[in-house]
Scaffold this motif. Structure first.
Motif, short mmCIF file in Angstrom:
data_model
loop_
_atom_site.label_atom_id
_atom_site.label_comp_id
_atom_site.label_asym_id
_atom_site.label_seq_id
_atom_site.Cartn_x
_atom_site.Cartn_y
_atom_site.Cartn_z
N VAL A 23 -28.20 -41.58 -18.12
CA VAL A 23 -26.86 -42.14 -17.85
C VAL A 23 -25.93 -40.94 -17.76
O VAL A 23 -25.78 -40.20 -18.74
CB VAL A 23 -26.42 -43.10 -18.97
CG1 VAL A 23 -25.00 -43.59 -18.72
CG2 VAL A 23 -27.38 -44.27 -19.10
N ASP A 24 -25.35 -40.71 -16.62
CA ASP A 24 -24.59 -39.48 -16.35
C ASP A 24 -23.13 -39.81 -16.09
O ASP A 24 -22.78 -40.41 -15.08
CB ASP A 24 -25.19 -38.75 -15.14
CG ASP A 24 -24.56 -37.39 -14.89
OD1 ASP A 24 -23.63 -37.01 -15.66
OD2 ASP A 24 -24.99 -36.71 -13.95
N ALA B 46 -17.43 -42.18 -29.02
CA ALA B 46 -17.46 -43.64 -29.09
C ALA B 46 -18.05 -44.26 -27.84
O ALA B 46 -18.66 -45.35 -27.88
CB ALA B 46 -16.05 -44.18 -29.34
N GLU B 47 -17.92 -43.59 -26.69
CA GLU B 47 -18.45 -44.12 -25.43
C GLU B 47 -19.97 -44.15 -25.40
O GLU B 47 -20.58 -44.88 -24.62
CB GLU B 47 -17.96 -43.27 -24.25
CG GLU B 47 -16.48 -43.29 -24.00
CD GLU B 47 -16.08 -42.35 -22.87
OE1 GLU B 47 -15.30 -42.79 -22.00
OE2 GLU B 47 -16.57 -41.20 -22.85
N LEU B 48 -20.59 -43.32 -26.23
CA LEU B 48 -22.05 -43.20 -26.19
C LEU B 48 -22.76 -44.45 -26.70
O LEU B 48 -23.96 -44.64 -26.43
CB LEU B 48 -22.50 -41.97 -26.98
CG LEU B 48 -22.24 -40.65 -26.25
CD1 LEU B 48 -22.37 -39.48 -27.19
CD2 LEU B 48 -23.20 -40.50 -25.07
N THR B 49 -22.06 -45.34 -27.40
CA THR B 49 -22.68 -46.59 -27.84
C THR B 49 -23.20 -47.38 -26.65
O THR B 49 -24.35 -47.83 -26.63
CB THR B 49 -21.69 -47.44 -28.64
OG1 THR B 49 -21.29 -46.71 -29.81
CG2 THR B 49 -22.32 -48.76 -29.08
N ASP B 50 -22.37 -47.54 -25.63
CA ASP B 50 -22.79 -48.29 -24.44
C ASP B 50 -23.83 -47.50 -23.63
O ASP B 50 -24.76 -48.08 -23.07
CB ASP B 50 -21.57 -48.61 -23.55
CG ASP B 50 -20.66 -49.66 -24.17
OD1 ASP B 50 -21.14 -50.42 -25.03
OD2 ASP B 50 -19.47 -49.70 -23.80
N ALA B 51 -23.66 -46.17 -23.56
CA ALA B 51 -24.60 -45.37 -22.80
C ALA B 51 -26.00 -45.44 -23.41
O ALA B 51 -27.00 -45.62 -22.70
CB ALA B 51 -24.13 -43.91 -22.76
N VAL B 52 -26.09 -45.34 -24.73
CA VAL B 52 -27.39 -45.42 -25.40
C VAL B 52 -27.98 -46.81 -25.27
O VAL B 52 -29.20 -46.98 -25.10
CB VAL B 52 -27.27 -44.99 -26.87
CG1 VAL B 52 -28.56 -45.26 -27.62
CG2 VAL B 52 -26.91 -43.51 -26.96
#
Length: 295
Positions: free
Chosen positions: A264-265, A273-279
């Motif tokens: 996910v780039d 905090a944005e990494l929750t959705d990315a992960v």
């Protein structure tokens, strides 16, 4: 009928019992000349006696595989006794099983010494020998066969030290294969399942792996794994390197290692905090790993 390892000269570590002894017997029956390495000299001598009684060629070596200088003696003995060296089978191992919260430094260090450093020492001296031959312009068709484990590929409850060492051996195998091919050396790994003193230390495992009394196929016999080792030692395997082979009963498979997945780039730095959705996106499309043994 020709034998697959005719004239091949091989060092097998930890060959006084278990898988190592089976490897020694099978390779000798396939024509190899075997250096039976084990710190237990009477056990190693018993294997040598069995091989020579059957018409094979073998000698005892008691070099400490965890001692770099002493391990050189195994390589010297192979060359002095048989005139050359074609393969090293790194088999020796021990267990120091504990849950991680109870593990001691000595538990950790003992496993790393025998398994991980033990895979380095004799192989290092063998590679120096083969590299020297290659630089002299002589043809080299050499083998290193390392012994990993399912514990190293997918983890194992109560064996964090053993699993970490075996995972290190898997990575070592890939790196050696990439580096040493230029000298005529192939490097492959073995992921065996067989009846040995280590695998049958627990009563439930001993019962599960017991030799059948009805004379049917002995699924967990260590010799089943040794057939693959003989093929890997032989000239027949010269085109294969950098693989980890699983062997159990009559089954042979290739273990498929870590691979990068589609990322996910964002194209710029992530806010934490944005990494929750990315992960969540990454996890939703992953192929689940095999379960950790014992979990």
């Amino acid at each position: 009928m020709s034998r697959t390892c005719e004239g091949r000269i091989v060092i097998i570590t930890g060959a006084g019992g278990g898988l190592g002894a089976a490897h020694a017997r099978v390779l000798a029956s396939e024509g190899a000349k075997v250096v039976v390495n084990d710190i237990n000299e009477p056990a190693a001598q018993a294997v040598v006696d069995e091989i020579t009684a059957a018409g094979g060629e073998a000698v005892v070596n008691t070099s400490d595989i965890t001692n770099y200088d002493d391990s050189l003696n195994a390589v010297k003995q192979a060359i002095d006794t048989f005139g050359d060296l074609h393969a090293v089978v790194n088999n020796a191992g021990i267990n120091r099983d504990r849950m991680f919260a109870s593990m001691t430094e000595s538990d950790w260090d003992a496993i790393m010494a025998v398994h991980l450093k033990g895979h380095f020492c004799i192989s290092s001296h063998a590679v120096h020998y083969w590299r020297g031959l290659s630089k002299e312009g002589r043809a080299v068709d050499a083998r290193i066969i390392n012994t990993s484990s399912g514990a190293g590929l997918q983890g194992s409850v109560g064996q964090s030290n053993y699993a970490a060492a075996k995972a290190g051996i898997a990575a070592l195998t890939l790196t050696q294969a990439a580096e040493l091919g230029r000298y005529g050396i192939t490097v492959n790994g073995l992921v065996p399942v067989a009846r040995t003193g280590m695998t049958t230390a627990v009563e439930a495992m001993a019962q599960r792996m017991a030799k059948p009394e009805d004379g049917s196929f002995d699924y967990f016999a260590p010799e089943n794994v040794s057939s693959l080792v003989a093929w890997l030692v032989s000239p027949l395997s010269a085109h294969v390197t950098g693989r980890l082979f699983e062997a159990e009963g009559g089954k042979v498979a290739i273990a498929d290692g870590w691979r990068s997945t589609e990322p996910v780039d964002k194209g710029e730095r992530w806010d934490p905090a944005e990494l929750t959705d990315a992960v969540a996106q990454l996890l939703a499309r992953e192929v689940p790993a095999q379960k950790v043994f014992g979990s």
